[in-house]
Write a protein that holds these residues in place. Structure first.
Motif, PDB file in Angstrom:
ATOM      1  N   ALA A  19       0.836  -1.197   0.000  1.00  0.00           N
ATOM      2  CA  ALA A  19       0.000   0.000   0.000  1.00  0.00           C
ATOM      3  C   ALA A  19       0.873   1.251   0.000  1.00  0.00           C
ATOM      4  O   ALA A  19       2.041   1.213   0.407  1.00  0.00           O
ATOM      5  CB  ALA A  19      -0.908   0.002   1.226  1.00  0.00           C
ATOM      6  N   THR A  20       0.327   2.340  -0.478  1.00  0.00           N
ATOM      7  CA  THR A  20       1.005   3.639  -0.386  1.00  0.00           C
ATOM      8  C   THR A  20       0.612   4.266   0.943  1.00  0.00           C
ATOM      9  O   THR A  20      -0.567   4.474   1.212  1.00  0.00           O
ATOM     10  CB  THR A  20       0.583   4.560  -1.534  1.00  0.00           C
ATOM     11  N   VAL A  21       1.596   4.535   1.762  1.00  0.00           N
ATOM     12  CA  VAL A  21       1.353   5.039   3.116  1.00  0.00           C
ATOM     13  C   VAL A  21       1.910   6.453   3.221  1.00  0.00           C
ATOM     14  O   VAL A  21       3.105   6.676   2.997  1.00  0.00           O
ATOM     15  CB  VAL A  21       2.001   4.130   4.174  1.00  0.00           C
ATOM     16  N   ILE A  22       1.051   7.410   3.543  1.00  0.00           N
ATOM     17  CA  ILE A  22       1.445   8.810   3.642  1.00  0.00           C
ATOM     18  C   ILE A  22       1.366   9.239   5.108  1.00  0.00           C
ATOM     19  O   ILE A  22       0.315   9.108   5.744  1.00  0.00           O
ATOM     20  CB  ILE A  22       0.543   9.711   2.785  1.00  0.00           C
ATOM     21  N   GLU A  23       2.481   9.754   5.622  1.00  0.00           N
ATOM     22  CA  GLU A  23       2.570  10.144   7.024  1.00  0.00           C
ATOM     23  C   GLU A  23       2.938  11.620   7.152  1.00  0.00           C
ATOM     24  O   GLU A  23       3.387  12.256   6.192  1.00  0.00           O
ATOM     25  CB  GLU A  23       3.613   9.295   7.744  1.00  0.00           C
ATOM     26  N   THR A  24       2.762  12.157   8.362  1.00  0.00           N
ATOM     27  CA  THR A  24       3.157  13.529   8.633  1.00  0.00           C
ATOM     28  C   THR A  24       4.659  13.588   8.869  1.00  0.00           C
ATOM     29  O   THR A  24       5.359  12.572   8.835  1.00  0.00           O
ATOM     30  CB  THR A  24       2.436  14.071   9.883  1.00  0.00           C
ATOM     31  N   ASN A  25       5.146  14.784   9.141  1.00  0.00           N
ATOM     32  CA  ASN A  25       6.574  14.949   9.393  1.00  0.00           C
ATOM     33  C   ASN A  25       7.024  14.283  10.689  1.00  0.00           C
ATOM     34  O   ASN A  25       8.215  14.142  10.941  1.00  0.00           O
ATOM     35  CB  ASN A  25       6.958  16.438   9.409  1.00  0.00           C
ATOM     36  N   LYS A  26       6.063  13.845  11.524  1.00  0.00           N
ATOM     37  CA  LYS A  26       6.391  13.147  12.770  1.00  0.00           C
ATOM     38  C   LYS A  26       5.981  11.681  12.721  1.00  0.00           C
ATOM     39  O   LYS A  26       5.921  11.005  13.753  1.00  0.00           O
ATOM     40  CB  LYS A  26       5.726  13.840  13.952  1.00  0.00           C
ATOM     41  N   LEU A  29       0.056   8.809  10.719  1.00  0.00           N
ATOM     42  CA  LEU A  29      -0.593   8.404   9.474  1.00  0.00           C
ATOM     43  C   LEU A  29      -1.585   9.458   9.011  1.00  0.00           C
ATOM     44  O   LEU A  29      -2.476   9.868   9.745  1.00  0.00           O
ATOM     45  CB  LEU A  29      -1.306   7.061   9.671  1.00  0.00           C
ATOM     46  N   ILE A  30      -1.431   9.894   7.757  1.00  0.00           N
ATOM     47  CA  ILE A  30      -2.370  10.816   7.125  1.00  0.00           C
ATOM     48  C   ILE A  30      -3.430  10.041   6.354  1.00  0.00           C
ATOM     49  O   ILE A  30      -4.611  10.368   6.380  1.00  0.00           O
ATOM     50  CB  ILE A  30      -1.619  11.763   6.171  1.00  0.00           C
ATOM     51  N   GLY A  31      -2.982   8.994   5.687  1.00  0.00           N
ATOM     52  CA  GLY A  31      -3.891   8.186   4.891  1.00  0.00           C
ATOM     53  C   GLY A  31      -3.095   7.171   4.096  1.00  0.00           C
ATOM     54  O   GLY A  31      -1.862   7.157   4.118  1.00  0.00           O
ATOM     55  N   ALA A  32      -3.786   6.288   3.417  1.00  0.00           N
ATOM     56  CA  ALA A  32      -3.111   5.248   2.646  1.00  0.00           C
ATOM     57  C   ALA A  32      -3.983   4.822   1.476  1.00  0.00           C
ATOM     58  O   ALA A  32      -5.197   4.995   1.488  1.00  0.00           O
ATOM     59  CB  ALA A  32      -2.789   4.053   3.543  1.00  0.00           C
ATOM     60  N   LYS A  33      -3.332   4.246   0.456  1.00  0.00           N
ATOM     61  CA  LYS A  33      -4.019   3.681  -0.707  1.00  0.00           C
ATOM     62  C   LYS A  33      -3.702   2.190  -0.759  1.00  0.00           C
ATOM     63  O   LYS A  33      -2.538   1.786  -0.673  1.00  0.00           O
ATOM     64  CB  LYS A  33      -3.555   4.354  -1.993  1.00  0.00           C
ATOM     65  N   ILE A  34      -4.733   1.359  -0.902  1.00  0.00           N
ATOM     66  CA  ILE A  34      -4.573  -0.086  -0.877  1.00  0.00           C
ATOM     67  C   ILE A  34      -3.643  -0.560  -1.986  1.00  0.00           C
ATOM     68  O   ILE A  34      -3.537   0.080  -3.041  1.00  0.00           O
ATOM     69  CB  ILE A  34      -5.961  -0.765  -0.981  1.00  0.00           C
ATOM     70  N   ALA A  35      -2.933  -1.679  -1.743  1.00  0.00           N
ATOM     71  CA  ALA A  35      -2.030  -2.238  -2.743  1.00  0.00           C
ATOM     72  C   ALA A  35      -2.819  -2.706  -3.967  1.00  0.00           C
ATOM     73  O   ALA A  35      -4.020  -2.983  -3.883  1.00  0.00           O
ATOM     74  CB  ALA A  35      -1.232  -3.393  -2.149  1.00  0.00           C
ATOM     75  N   ILE A  36      -2.141  -2.822  -5.091  1.00  0.00           N
ATOM     76  CA  ILE A  36      -2.831  -3.135  -6.345  1.00  0.00           C
ATOM     77  C   ILE A  36      -3.414  -4.551  -6.357  1.00  0.00           C
ATOM     78  O   ILE A  36      -4.286  -4.856  -7.165  1.00  0.00           O
ATOM     79  CB  ILE A  36      -1.891  -2.957  -7.555  1.00  0.00           C
TER      80      ILE A  36
END
Length: 762
Positions: A19-26, A29-36
């Motif tokens: 999955a694509t995992v997007i986090e803050t500078n600390k 977790l901001i959000g994620a996109k499921i793996a293909i």
């Protein structure tokens, strides 16, 4: 055999998409996109949470830190029990062996396959440390459904990051890889509870936890339903997932600020949708680092109102947001002074008829006040004076992706919303101005070659401002500072009008913009430390009444600024300014005929022309009449400086400036000098006039208007040499000419004449 053994293990055991995992500078977790492949499989973790690590070792492999990859004792016990039962009832695999089995994707669980796993497990033990092996297991173990890895499991079942799990929660997840189906909501609760509590008992017996922790952990409930992943910046997640698919990315976003801005957007969205306005975007940039601190791509609306559109990157009509750029460049080139009077009268240029938002006119207005009030007519006239092509070429330096057409395509409407850009590029440009001032102060009057750098979204990246130089790249610090000074004086939205009377008030240079048809409302604000940009409207382009930058976007702007630390105002860049004397009334460089005052202007401002509006007039001894040598002895003439505007400017100016004094009339016995007496208000030069129709279908008259220096003078009106009437005081003449071209001629009692050609259409 040794060579085979050495190369028997692949370099990378797991090649599954993540999955694509997007986090803050600390790291939040901001959000994620499921793996293909449809699995919630996060990228491998950096470290195993301490509690979970102890739980998984206690449950799966208590000899993990002692064995070489397999446990002979456990295997013998499992073999004995399986032979007695006549089937496989217990496994003797270590954590290392389970990793090998997971990587081999569904191989049959036969004794021969177990032997292969044993050999490969020993090879893995030689290649990786125990900590790395535990990370592999925690990252790739199944946790029920399409959940893989401890990171995703913690969010799905407890709504928490893995490092925040309690002992009970860690124990619950530790038993799942052995039997993932136990976690199914509403089922298997007794079995799952028994396994969890047994593991907690094991931890107590091993003195990993104390009795109080054990008792408290027993009281915790099991998860009853899956949790949704955080979605505090969904549009940013979508944007980054296109470039960093399957990666774990730490962004520059500040989690606390992002959540607060989300709340502000939600509150204003609730109000705005009453006016059928559904979309909004907010961007906050740190000027010093150019890092994006908050990224709100849209409101929490629904699919019917394009909730998935990232408005930050959408090109929209710029409204008035480009006006500060024109103001700054004209000052920088020495073609405009900050308080110089600019014309604000009815205008037609090559068929283009710009109008101010309130459709009123000031006659003449100081340039800085025209910017603060966002007047359209002065901006268009200044653009024509500066040069449309010249300004369009300069805009290329800001790399605004929405500006992709030629100057001829936009025309003079370029400066009042005829062009398109997006919130990202506009905030980048304003941040470049702020950064120029900051760097000029910090480097003892030097600039950077790449000041208008792209904002940064990835926390590990740094802005490259280029090299230091004494040469400005776009506009000098002085012209930018004076532009910000004008923008600081913009009237604030309702409820914040008296901001300057408070010691704690924020000094912000800000600009609003409203596109034609009330389709787009902009507000962009700049301080020493931050840039905040706001766009409000409908993603489908539908305009709404009263949707303006001041009414809709500005309140959001100041609410967001109130979340940010207050910063002092920009220091004056003295090295890039010159102190000159200008006329108090006109703002032009002073002449012998005006009262002057000292003020700072850009360095090239010393080259501008002196005031054209102050004249030396000649009065008789009563100072009530103008005279000349034809009727008065030179010794008796009084020479008085007088502030005089052209007729059309004077007509509008004096209605807003009670102190304005018109020129005194000539004494009756004097020979009059030729001077400009009158000018048309309507129709404008080379204009097309459409005859209006009433509700009854009849064609109504059109009203011609003219401004005269002396309203009491009688004017005589002609159409194509045909006399049509006389006016006095109010010089307005209703006419009903036939379609076609006509010459309008107006004469006053002294023989002064004004002519205008118009084309009349039904």
């Amino acid at each position: 055999m040794l060579i085979w053994y050495f190369f028997s293990l692949p370099g990378n055991l797991f090649n599954d998409p993540t999955a694509t995992v997007i986090e803050t500078n600390k790291g939040e977790l901001i959000g994620a996109k499921i793996a293909i492949d449809g699995q919630w499989r996060f990228p491998e973790i950096d470290s195993v949470p301490s509690k979970f690590g102890k739980c998984i070792v206690a449950f799966e492999d208590q000899q993990f830190y002692r064995h070489p990859g397999f446990n002979p004792v456990a295997m013998a016990q499992a073999l004995t029990e399986n032979i007695k039962a006549g089937k496989i009832v217990r496994g003797g695999s270590t954590i290392t062996q389970q990793i090998i089995r997971l990587s081999r994707k569904g191989k049959k669980r036969t004794y021969f396959e177990k032997l292969k796993e044993l050999i490969l497990a020993t090879r893995l033990e030689l290649r990786r440390s125990k900590e790395e092996i535990l990370k592999l297991y925690a990252s790739h173990a199944p946790f029920g459904g399409n959940v893989v890895g401890i990171d995703m499991a913690a969010w799905r079942y407890f709504g928490l990051p893995a490092y925040q799990l309690s002992w009970a929660e860690s124990a619950t997840l530790a038993v799942l890889p052995n039997a993932p189906s136990l976690i199914y909501p509403g089922k298997n609760q007794k079995v799952l509870l028994r396994k969890r509590n047994q593991l907690l008992q094991t931890l107590l017996n091993a003195k990993v936890i104390d009795s109080l922790t054990y008792q408290l952990s027993l009281q915790e409930t099991l998860p009853q339903k899956p949790y949704l992943l955080p979605k505090i910046a969904p549009h940013l997640v979508d944007r980054l997932s296109k470039k960093y698919n399957g990666q774990r990315i730490q962004t520059t976003v500040n989690s606390t600020l992002q959540k607060q801005v989300n709340q502000i957007v939600k509150q204003h969205h609730e109000n705005l949708k009453q006016n059928e306005v559904y979309n909004m975007a907010v961007l906050v940039i740190d000027v010093e680092t150019r890092k994006v601190l908050s990224y709100v791509g849209n409101t929490p609306t629904d699919k019917n109102h394009q909730k998935d559109v990232d408005i930050i990157m959408a090109n929209r009509s710029t409204g008035s947001t480009l006006k500060p750029l024109l103001y700054a460049t004209m000052m920088d080139k020495g073609e405009l002074l900050p308080e110089q009077l600019v014309s604000d009268v009815p205008t037609v240029i090559a068929g283009y008829n710009p109008k101010n938002f309130d459709e009123s006119y000031s006659g003449a207005v100081p340039a800085n006040r025209a910017l603060a009030r966002s007047l359209n007519v002065p901006a268009v006239r200044l653009l024509q004076e500066y040069g449309l092509q010249r300004f369009r070429d300069e805009l290329n330096s800001f790399k605004m992706k929405g500006l992709k057409y030629s100057a001829d395509h936009y025309g003079l409407s370029l400066i009042v919303g005829g062009a398109e850009s997006n919130l990202w590029d506009l905030c980048k440009t304003y941040a470049g101005f702020s950064g120029t001032l900051n760097h000029y102060q910090e480097t003892s009057s030097e600039y950077f070659t790449n000041e208008f750098v792209e904002p940064i979204l990835i926390d590990s990246e740094k802005a490259d401002f280029g090299k230091r130089t004494t040469r400005k790249q776009m506009y000098g610090a002085g012209s930018i500072w004076l532009t910000f000074e004008a923008m600081k004086k913009v009237n604030r939205p309702e409820g914040d009008e008296a901001w300057q009377f408070y010691d704690s008030s924020r000094e912000i240079a800000w600009k609003t913009g409203t596109s034609f048809g009330n389709r787009d409302a902009w507000a962009i604000g700049v301080s020493q430390k931050h840039v905040v940009g706001v766009w409000i409207g409908n993603a489908d382009g539908e305009g709404r009444p009263e949707l303006t930058g001041l009414n809709a976007a500005a309140p959001v702007l100041f609410d967001v600024f109130n979340l940010l630390p207050n910063t002092p105002w920009f220091p004056m860049p003295y090295d890039n300014l010159a102190k000159v004397e200008v006329c108090k009334k006109s703002g032009f460089l002073s002449s012998a005929n005006c009262i002057g005052k000292k003020m700072y202007v850009p360095l090239l401002g010393v080259r501008t022309k002196s005031c054209p509006f102050h004249q030396l007039i000649h009065l008789d001894k009563t100072k009530q009449y103008r005279v000349n040598s034809s009727c008065e002895a030179i010794a008796n003439i009084h020479h008085v400086p007088w502030f005089v505007l052209p007729p059309l400017q004077e007509y509008f100016f004096k209605t807003n400036n009670a102190a304005y004094k018109a020129l005194p009339p000539y004494r009756s016995d004097c020979h009059k000098e030729i001077e400009e007496k009158m000018d048309f208000i309507f129709p404008k030069s080379s204009s097309i006039v459409y005859l209006p129709k009433g509700f009854d279908g009849k064609t109504n008259e059109v009203v011609l208007k003219i401004a005269h220096k002396n309203p009491e003078t009688r004017l005589f009106w002609y159409i194509d040499s045909r006399f049509i009437g006389t006016t006095k005081q109010f010089h307005e003449m209703p006419v009903l000419p036939k379609p076609g071209r006509h010459l309008i001629t107006v004469l006053d009692e002294k023989g002064n004449e004004a002519k205008r050609i118009i084309e009349v259409k039904n």
